[in-house]
Design an enzyme around this catalytic site. Structure first.
Site, PDB file in Angstrom:
ATOM      1  N   ASP A 109     -16.707 -13.340   8.525  1.00 42.63           N
ATOM      2  CA  ASP A 109     -15.267 -13.163   8.402  1.00 42.63           C
ATOM      3  C   ASP A 109     -14.755 -12.660   9.749  1.00 42.63           C
ATOM      4  OD1 ASP A 109     -12.689 -12.354   7.954  1.00 42.63           O
ATOM      5  OD2 ASP A 109     -13.108 -11.249   6.100  1.00 42.63           O
TER       6      ASP A 109
ATOM      7  N   TYR B  77       0.826  -1.220   0.000  1.00 39.33           N
ATOM      8  CA  TYR B  77       0.000   0.000   0.000  1.00 39.33           C
ATOM      9  C   TYR B  77       0.857   1.266   0.000  1.00 39.33           C
ATOM     10  CZ  TYR B  77      -3.242  -3.499   1.943  1.00 39.33           C
ATOM     11  OH  TYR B  77      -3.979  -4.625   2.173  1.00 39.33           O
TER      12      TYR B  77
ATOM     13  N   LYS C 172      -5.259 -13.813  11.162  1.00 41.07           N
ATOM     14  CA  LYS C 172      -4.615 -12.809  12.020  1.00 41.07           C
ATOM     15  C   LYS C 172      -4.101 -13.323  13.369  1.00 41.07           C
ATOM     16  CE  LYS C 172      -5.435  -8.673   9.696  1.00 41.07           C
ATOM     17  NZ  LYS C 172      -6.510  -8.638   8.695  1.00 41.07           N
TER      18      LYS C 172
ATOM     19  N   TYR D 251     -14.108  -5.126   4.516  1.00 41.97           N
ATOM     20  CA  TYR D 251     -12.832  -5.484   3.905  1.00 41.97           C
ATOM     21  C   TYR D 251     -12.628  -6.975   4.099  1.00 41.97           C
ATOM     22  CZ  TYR D 251      -7.894  -6.096   3.056  1.00 41.97           C
ATOM     23  OH  TYR D 251      -6.696  -6.560   2.568  1.00 41.97           O
TER      24      TYR D 251
HETATM   25  C1  LIG Z   1      -6.820  -8.779   7.280  1.00 45.08           C
HETATM   26  C2  LIG Z   1      -8.150  -9.239   6.864  1.00 45.08           C
HETATM   27  C3  LIG Z   1      -8.320 -10.040   5.731  1.00 45.08           C
HETATM   28  C4  LIG Z   1      -7.186 -10.423   4.823  1.00 45.08           C
HETATM   29  O1  LIG Z   1      -6.231 -11.195   5.463  1.00 45.08           O
HETATM   30  P1  LIG Z   1      -4.757 -11.330   4.811  1.00 45.08           P
HETATM   31  O2  LIG Z   1      -4.074 -12.305   5.695  1.00 45.08           O
HETATM   32  O3  LIG Z   1      -4.161  -9.960   4.858  1.00 45.08           O
HETATM   33  O4  LIG Z   1      -4.931 -11.826   3.428  1.00 45.08           O
HETATM   34  C5  LIG Z   1      -9.605 -10.467   5.438  1.00 45.08           C
HETATM   35  N1  LIG Z   1     -10.650 -10.140   6.215  1.00 45.08           N
HETATM   36  C6  LIG Z   1     -10.514  -9.379   7.309  1.00 45.08           C
HETATM   37  C7  LIG Z   1     -11.712  -9.050   8.134  1.00 45.08           C
HETATM   38  C8  LIG Z   1      -9.263  -8.878   7.667  1.00 45.08           C
HETATM   39  O5  LIG Z   1      -9.140  -8.087   8.729  1.00 45.08           O
END
Ligand SMILES: *Cc1c(COP(=O)(O)O)cnc(C)c1O
Length: 424
Positions: A242, A20, A271, A148
């Site tokens: 998610d 980014y 994460k 996102y």
């Molecule tokens: C960070 C994130 C992603 C993407 O994960 P990456 O490991 O960076 O590919 C997808 N969804 C959410 C909610 C996120 O916070």
């Protein structure tokens, strides 16, 4: 204080491409030589209190000895084997433990190496689930403004374009359906009306439960998730949560969906899954979704399989991270952080250019009227000894759960002081 930049930075910076980042205009990144607990040590000897926990991953702080020990032992015995046709204890035990934590119904774990890919797998699961049920026209995914879900092509399509910064790929990204979160009756009715007309082409609803992270720490009530579950059931479509950001205690419960007393059909995790040590992600499916692939027809199998799937080192780290949720008082610590963030950020509410101050679990956000000069703001935070990087117009704190109160106070003081007199 040493001032010279290390040679590896100057020599290597010419060859690296940063995330980014406009490489022409951005300042060089800061050289880090060590991490420990809640601290990041720079090459010049400065020690920063980490307000971000490395993109929300390092929930136990850095270099936790229990995780380090587990990874070392795994490295000596079995760092990695292919996951096709072979199995190993760390991955299978982790799958069992994750399902135990997620609770009844969420039963099958598919491992990948990044959050984006785990969302891709969730989307493929949802679409192929319907394909296997002889409803191949169900290809659309309903996602939400402010959301996102990753940077790959499939996930770009379900991001809010304003959040995902994906304009350069317009036309190449499959269009999905973006709606307002049903945060009130009017929005719920609008979404429901749309679904009445289109549900037979929809595979799934996809949402970040309780907090939309990268979109600016936007928070919604648990009732929104209950509404989505109810709509998904009424229209016979799948619901995907998610939890890549919200999972593992960040919002105050192990998983955010627990606060809404509803369960998804598919959930994605990453994460904090390994406590911020190794890349790993998981897509966990309900029995219903899994049974949609259970067939004598090879074409009904889930067609996905990353090379490093179920990496044993990463699974060992994740198992050790789960141990720490049992042996150390993580969720109680999150409650303490929530109180400290509420108290510590409250003075920001009185500042003229502050639009909103919000807190949920170990997430504190101050939303400004407009996006600040990020570089200048970061420098001011660095001068206060804090590693804090705004997301657009939102200055936020997502500390490690082990952060002691006096360090939390230093972070919230830094936010209040810097925002009271923002750099020009
Ligand atoms: C960070 C994130 C992603 C993407 O994960 P990456 O490991 O960076 O590919 C997808 N969804 C959410 C909610 C996120 O916070």
């Amino acid at each position: 204080m040493k001032t010279a930049l290390p040679a590896w930075l100057a020599d290597g910076h010419r060859h690296i491409w940063l995330p980014y980042t406009q490489m022409k205009t951005a300042a060089a990144p800061m050289p880090v030589v060590r991490t420990q607990g809640t601290h990041i040590e720079l090459a010049d000897g400065r020690i920063l209190i980490d307000g971000i926990a490395s993109w929300w991953t390092a929930c136990h702080g850095y270099n936790h000895p229990h995780i380090a020990q587990a990874v070392r032992a795994q490295l000596d015995s079995l760092p990695h084997v292919m996951f096709g046709g072979l199995a190993h204890e760390p991955a299978l035990t982790l799958a069992r433990r994750l399902c135990g934590l997620l609770g009844p119904g969420l039963e099958r774990v598919f491992f990948t190496e990044s959050g984006s890919v785990s969302v891709e797998v969730a989307l493929k699961m949802a679409m192929q689930y319907w394909f296997n049920q002889d409803e191949p026209q169900r290809r659309r995914i309903v996602a939400f403004r402010g959301g996102y879900h990753g940077d790959t092509f499939g996930t770009m399509a379900v991001c809010d374009p304003g959040v995902g910064m994906h304009a350069a790929f317009d036309g190449a990204v499959p269009r999905q359906d973006l709606h307002e979160l049903p945060t009130d009756d009017a929005r719920a009715e609008a979404l429901d009306a749309w679904l009445r007309g289109h549900a037979d082409h929809v595979a799934a609803l996809l949402v970040e439960p309780l907090v939309q992270g990268a979109g600016g720490m936007r928070m919604h009530a648990p009732a929104v998730l209950a509404r989505l579950r109810e709509m998904a059931d009424r229209h016979g479509i799948l619901l995907i949560f998610d939890e890549i950001f919200t999972g593992f205690g960040r919002t105050g419960t192990m998983f955010a969906f627990e606060q809404a007393s509803v369960r998804p059909d598919i959930v994605t995790l990453s994460k904090a899954l390994t406590g911020g040590t190794l890349p790993l992600a998981a897509t966990v499916a309900s029995r219903r979704v899994f049974e949609g692939f259970w067939s004598d027809d090879p074409a009904h199998a889930l067609m996905h399989g990353p090379t490093y799937m179920g990496n044993a080192l990463a699974c060992a780290a994740a198992l050790a991270s789960l141990d720490l949720f049992e042996t150390e008082p993580r969720l109680a610590q999150v409650r303490g952080i929530e109180r400290a963030l509420r108290d510590g950020l409250a003075p920001c509410k009185a500042l003229p250019h502050v639009r909103d101050v919000r807190v949920q679990g170990a997430i504190g956000a101050v939303e400004l009227d407009r996006a600040p000069d990020r570089a200048a703001l970061c420098r001011a935070f660095l001068d206060a000894g804090a590693w804090i990087r705004p997301l657009g117009s939102v200055v936020y704190l997502t500390p490690a759960f082990v952060m002691p109160p006096e360090e939390l106070r230093r972070l919230t003081d830094a936010v209040c002081t810097v925002l009271a007199a923002p750099p020009a």
